[in-house]
Design a protein around this motif. Structure first.
Motif, PDB file in Angstrom:
ATOM      1  N   ASP A  93     -12.923 -12.699   4.543  1.00 15.82           N
ATOM      2  CA  ASP A  93     -12.405 -13.808   3.739  1.00 15.82           C
ATOM      3  C   ASP A  93     -12.055 -15.009   4.615  1.00 15.82           C
ATOM      4  OD1 ASP A  93     -12.650 -12.244   1.479  1.00 15.82           O
ATOM      5  OD2 ASP A  93     -10.552 -11.610   1.483  1.00 15.82           O
ATOM      6  N   TYR A  94     -11.423 -14.756   5.754  1.00 17.19           N
ATOM      7  CA  TYR A  94     -10.941 -15.835   6.619  1.00 17.19           C
ATOM      8  C   TYR A  94     -12.095 -16.597   7.272  1.00 17.19           C
ATOM      9  CZ  TYR A  94      -8.168 -18.066  10.339  1.00 17.19           C
ATOM     10  OH  TYR A  94      -7.570 -18.974  11.180  1.00 17.19           O
ATOM     11  N   THR A  95     -13.129 -15.867   7.687  1.00 19.24           N
ATOM     12  CA  THR A  95     -14.231 -16.486   8.431  1.00 19.24           C
ATOM     13  C   THR A  95     -15.412 -16.863   7.550  1.00 19.24           C
ATOM     14  OG1 THR A  95     -15.321 -14.373   8.897  1.00 19.24           O
ATOM     15  CG2 THR A  95     -13.610 -15.113  10.450  1.00 19.24           C
ATOM     16  N   GLY A  96     -15.349 -16.515   6.280  1.00 17.23           N
ATOM     17  CA  GLY A  96     -16.501 -16.761   5.423  1.00 17.23           C
ATOM     18  C   GLY A  96     -17.636 -15.806   5.702  1.00 17.23           C
TER      19      GLY A  96
ATOM     20  N   LYS B 203       0.816  -1.208   0.000  1.00 19.41           N
ATOM     21  CA  LYS B 203       0.000   0.000   0.000  1.00 19.41           C
ATOM     22  C   LYS B 203       0.850   1.258   0.000  1.00 19.41           C
ATOM     23  CE  LYS B 203      -3.412   2.918   0.735  1.00 19.41           C
ATOM     24  NZ  LYS B 203      -4.340   3.318  -0.350  1.00 19.41           N
ATOM     25  N   PHE B 204       1.896   1.250   0.812  1.00 17.90           N
ATOM     26  CA  PHE B 204       2.716   2.448   0.999  1.00 17.90           C
ATOM     27  C   PHE B 204       4.038   2.245   0.270  1.00 17.90           C
ATOM     28  CE2 PHE B 204      -0.054   1.938   4.697  1.00 17.90           C
ATOM     29  CZ  PHE B 204      -0.746   3.156   4.676  1.00 17.90           C
ATOM     30  N   LYS B 205       4.118   2.769  -0.931  1.00 14.70           N
ATOM     31  CA  LYS B 205       5.255   2.515  -1.820  1.00 14.70           C
ATOM     32  C   LYS B 205       6.297   3.623  -1.805  1.00 14.70           C
ATOM     33  CE  LYS B 205       2.210  -0.127  -4.907  1.00 14.70           C
ATOM     34  NZ  LYS B 205       2.673  -1.445  -4.443  1.00 14.70           N
ATOM     35  N   ASP B 206       6.020   4.697  -1.073  1.00 17.21           N
ATOM     36  CA  ASP B 206       6.920   5.849  -1.101  1.00 17.21           C
ATOM     37  C   ASP B 206       7.674   6.053   0.212  1.00 17.21           C
ATOM     38  OD1 ASP B 206       6.135   6.466  -3.719  1.00 17.21           O
ATOM     39  OD2 ASP B 206       4.385   7.581  -2.987  1.00 17.21           O
ATOM     40  N   GLY B 207       7.820   5.003   0.982  1.00 21.48           N
ATOM     41  CA  GLY B 207       8.554   5.128   2.228  1.00 21.48           C
ATOM     42  C   GLY B 207       7.691   4.828   3.434  1.00 21.48           C
ATOM     43  N   TYR B 208       8.287   4.968   4.607  1.00 17.37           N
ATOM     44  CA  TYR B 208       7.635   4.591   5.850  1.00 17.37           C
ATOM     45  C   TYR B 208       6.356   5.403   6.081  1.00 17.37           C
ATOM     46  CZ  TYR B 208       6.864   4.013  10.873  1.00 17.37           C
ATOM     47  OH  TYR B 208       6.311   3.764  12.095  1.00 17.37           O
ATOM     48  N   PRO B 209       5.231   4.708   6.317  1.00 13.10           N
ATOM     49  CA  PRO B 209       3.982   5.412   6.622  1.00 13.10           C
ATOM     50  C   PRO B 209       3.866   5.660   8.125  1.00 13.10           C
ATOM     51  CG  PRO B 209       3.546   3.081   6.351  1.00 13.10           C
ATOM     52  CD  PRO B 209       5.026   3.256   6.127  1.00 13.10           C
ATOM     53  N   SER B 210       3.286   6.755   8.497  1.00 11.39           N
ATOM     54  CA  SER B 210       3.056   7.012   9.911  1.00 11.39           C
ATOM     55  C   SER B 210       2.161   5.925  10.480  1.00 11.39           C
ATOM     56  CB  SER B 210       2.393   8.378  10.111  1.00 11.39           C
ATOM     57  OG  SER B 210       1.053   8.350   9.617  1.00 11.39           O
ATOM     58  N   GLN B 211       2.228   5.732  11.788  1.00  6.91           N
ATOM     59  CA  GLN B 211       1.380   4.704  12.386  1.00  6.91           C
ATOM     60  C   GLN B 211      -0.097   5.079  12.273  1.00  6.91           C
ATOM     61  OE1 GLN B 211       2.747   3.496  16.273  1.00  6.91           O
ATOM     62  NE2 GLN B 211       4.558   2.488  15.394  1.00  6.91           N
ATOM     63  N   LYS B 212      -0.378   6.350  12.204  1.00 12.15           N
ATOM     64  CA  LYS B 212      -1.761   6.770  11.972  1.00 12.15           C
ATOM     65  C   LYS B 212      -2.223   6.313  10.596  1.00 12.15           C
ATOM     66  CE  LYS B 212      -4.737  10.871  11.760  1.00 12.15           C
ATOM     67  NZ  LYS B 212      -4.796  12.367  11.914  1.00 12.15           N
ATOM     68  N   ASP B 213      -1.361   6.469   9.579  1.00  9.91           N
ATOM     69  CA  ASP B 213      -1.713   6.025   8.234  1.00  9.91           C
ATOM     70  C   ASP B 213      -1.786   4.503   8.152  1.00  9.91           C
ATOM     71  OD1 ASP B 213      -1.893   8.625   7.339  1.00  9.91           O
ATOM     72  OD2 ASP B 213       0.114   8.661   6.448  1.00  9.91           O
ATOM     73  N   GLN B 214      -0.863   3.838   8.834  1.00  9.64           N
ATOM     74  CA  GLN B 214      -0.912   2.377   8.876  1.00  9.64           C
ATOM     75  C   GLN B 214      -2.257   1.908   9.430  1.00  9.64           C
ATOM     76  OE1 GLN B 214       2.480   0.381  10.757  1.00  9.64           O
ATOM     77  NE2 GLN B 214       3.705   2.235  10.466  1.00  9.64           N
ATOM     78  N   SER B 215      -2.639   2.490  10.563  1.00 14.47           N
ATOM     79  CA  SER B 215      -3.855   2.067  11.232  1.00 14.47           C
ATOM     80  C   SER B 215      -5.091   2.346  10.395  1.00 14.47           C
ATOM     81  CB  SER B 215      -3.973   2.761  12.591  1.00 14.47           C
ATOM     82  OG  SER B 215      -5.013   2.213  13.358  1.00 14.47           O
ATOM     83  N   ALA B 216      -5.098   3.492   9.712  1.00 20.14           N
ATOM     84  CA  ALA B 216      -6.251   3.835   8.878  1.00 20.14           C
ATOM     85  C   ALA B 216      -6.443   2.815   7.759  1.00 20.14           C
ATOM     86  CB  ALA B 216      -6.073   5.245   8.303  1.00 20.14           C
ATOM     87  N   TRP B 217      -5.336   2.398   7.147  1.00 27.17           N
ATOM     88  CA  TRP B 217      -5.441   1.399   6.071  1.00 27.17           C
ATOM     89  C   TRP B 217      -5.804   0.026   6.629  1.00 27.17           C
ATOM     90  CZ3 TRP B 217      -1.830  -2.691   4.547  1.00 27.17           C
ATOM     91  CH2 TRP B 217      -2.222  -3.329   3.367  1.00 27.17           C
ATOM     92  N   LEU B 218      -5.171  -0.360   7.729  1.00 30.48           N
ATOM     93  CA  LEU B 218      -5.404  -1.683   8.290  1.00 30.48           C
ATOM     94  C   LEU B 218      -6.812  -1.830   8.844  1.00 30.48           C
ATOM     95  CD1 LEU B 218      -1.938  -2.187  10.004  1.00 30.48           C
ATOM     96  CD2 LEU B 218      -2.846  -3.502   8.066  1.00 30.48           C
ATOM     97  N   ASP B 219      -7.417  -0.740   9.269  1.00 31.47           N
ATOM     98  CA  ASP B 219      -8.794  -0.784   9.749  1.00 31.47           C
ATOM     99  C   ASP B 219      -9.695  -1.432   8.703  1.00 31.47           C
ATOM    100  OD1 ASP B 219     -11.261  -0.332  10.900  1.00 31.47           O
ATOM    101  OD2 ASP B 219     -10.832   1.720  11.475  1.00 31.47           O
ATOM    102  N   THR B 220      -9.538  -1.018   7.462  1.00 31.39           N
ATOM    103  CA  THR B 220     -10.345  -1.578   6.375  1.00 31.39           C
ATOM    104  C   THR B 220      -9.779  -2.899   5.866  1.00 31.39           C
ATOM    105  OG1 THR B 220     -11.036   0.632   5.659  1.00 31.39           O
ATOM    106  CG2 THR B 220     -11.212  -1.157   4.054  1.00 31.39           C
ATOM    107  N   ALA B 221      -8.434  -2.951   5.692  1.00 31.91           N
ATOM    108  CA  ALA B 221      -7.816  -4.144   5.105  1.00 31.91           C
ATOM    109  C   ALA B 221      -7.995  -5.360   6.009  1.00 31.91           C
ATOM    110  CB  ALA B 221      -6.334  -3.886   4.843  1.00 31.91           C
ATOM    111  N   CYS B 222      -7.873  -5.198   7.312  1.00 33.80           N
ATOM    112  CA  CYS B 222      -8.054  -6.330   8.219  1.00 33.80           C
ATOM    113  C   CYS B 222      -9.520  -6.753   8.287  1.00 33.80           C
ATOM    114  CB  CYS B 222      -7.539  -5.991   9.612  1.00 33.80           C
ATOM    115  SG  CYS B 222      -5.731  -6.024   9.739  1.00 33.80           S
ATOM    116  N   ALA B 223     -10.428  -5.797   8.201  1.00 28.86           N
ATOM    117  CA  ALA B 223     -11.851  -6.149   8.185  1.00 28.86           C
ATOM    118  C   ALA B 223     -12.178  -6.983   6.948  1.00 28.86           C
ATOM    119  CB  ALA B 223     -12.701  -4.882   8.233  1.00 28.86           C
ATOM    120  N   ASP B 224     -11.615  -6.598   5.798  1.00 27.57           N
ATOM    121  CA  ASP B 224     -11.824  -7.379   4.572  1.00 27.57           C
ATOM    122  C   ASP B 224     -11.208  -8.771   4.706  1.00 27.57           C
ATOM    123  OD1 ASP B 224     -13.126  -5.234   3.447  1.00 27.57           O
ATOM    124  OD2 ASP B 224     -11.371  -4.530   2.313  1.00 27.57           O
TER     125      ASP B 224
END
Length: 322
Positions: free
Chosen positions: A251-254, A226-247
């Protein structure tokens, strides 16, 4: 994402990552403190009064292995240690050999635990970066440790040590790795489907998901995708993972509703030092936290198994970190 998911990330990160892998020396501290490895016990020949411990030829060779050698064993005291190709699963990779005879002469008493920890710190870290060819992730899965003589060997004048790299789980148990350390991804991640034991309110080593556990790994995601231009802040990490982990959870639980199981999602966040060392992967995980947000409560059964009842709301009887 339910609002109480906000409660889950801090204890999850604190209990499962920062405390467990707080630096490159902690693996040595875990192993030395719990006697998990690396000094084959004097009791091999019949207990503390049984005289000098005896090692078979393969274990003797392992103890004196050259840098670049990989070792494994099955016995809790590592008495069956032997060399294996690094392409096979192993528990320890030798990074350097050290002679501490100049520091500890023939009359020096066998070092105590604090001294061994200091020796591990002083002797087993300076050569790690040159050995790897890159930085060691201070929050990653690999930590330094040492192979040391037994007290009987020490008394006979043996001052030879072998420094190396290992993967120590949250409960101190060594985890197998495959491949040379320099080629391994250092990201502290577990395979999806892994459940980690409940240790008080904290986290232990991998355990069967059918037994009470702290959390279950549901996905491994790569922040670098997701973050191709260098280290993302933990705020940005969390914002992306909020949606990505939910998705990923769907998939994992059906498509199971985790809230009906009284479970919430959490994820890891990576530090700048980890990113710089190439550790860009994180875990998505499902768990149940205690009402006061002080840690985890027991979950039994995989989140994939909809026949399992929700976790008990009764806090675990013991307390402690993981």
């Amino acid at each position: 994402m339910p609002p109480d998911a906000q409660r889950f990330r801090p204890p999850l990160q604190t209990l499962s990552t920062r405390v467990v892998m707080a630096g490159v020396f902690l693996g040595a501290i875990i192993a030395l403190a719990l006697s998990v490895t690396f000094s084959w016990s004097d009791s091999l020949a019949g207990g503390s009064g049984g005289g000098e411990g005896k090692l078979n030829a393969a274990a003797q060779e392992a103890f004196h292995a050259a840098p670049g050698s990989c070792l494994t064993w099955a016995a809790s005291d590592a008495s069956d240690a032997h060399k294996v190709p690094c392409t096979q699963p192993h528990l320890f990779e030798v990074t350097s050999s050290v002679d501490i005879g100049a520091q500890f002469n023939a009359q020096a008493p066998f070092p105590n635990l604090d001294q061994w920890q200091q020796i591990a710190q002083d002797k087993c870290n300076a050569d790690v970066r040159p050995y790897l060819g890159h930085a060691l992730d201070p929050y990653g899965k690999l930590t330094t440790n040492l192979l040391r003589p037994t007290s009987d060997q020490w008394g006979a004048g043996d001052r030879q040590l072998r420094c190396g790299l290992q993967w120590a789980g949250p409960g101190g148990g060594l985890q197998p790795t495959t491949g040379a350390a320099k080629d391994q991804d250092q990201s502290l991640v577990w395979a999806p489907g892994t459940c980690l034991a409940l240790a008080g309110k904290g986290v232990g080593d991998p355990i069967d998901c059918g037994r009470p556990h702290s959390y279950e790994i549901i996905a491994t995601l790569d922040l670098a995708s997701k973050f191709k231009d260098g280290y993302p802040s933990q705020k940005d990490q969390s914002a992306w993972l909020d949606t990505a982990c939910a998705d990923a959870a769907k998939d994992y639980t059906g498509g199971a509703d985790l809230s009906q199981k009284k479970l919430i999602l959490g994820w890891d966040l990576r530090e700048q030092e980890s990113w710089d060392a190439g550790s860009t992967k994180v875990n998505c995980k499902a768990a149940a936290t205690l009402p006061d947000n002080s840690g985890f409560q027991a979950v039994t059964g995989s989140v994939k198994d909809t026949s399992k009842a929700p976790p008990s709301s009764t806090p675990p009887s013991s307390t402690g970190g993981g």
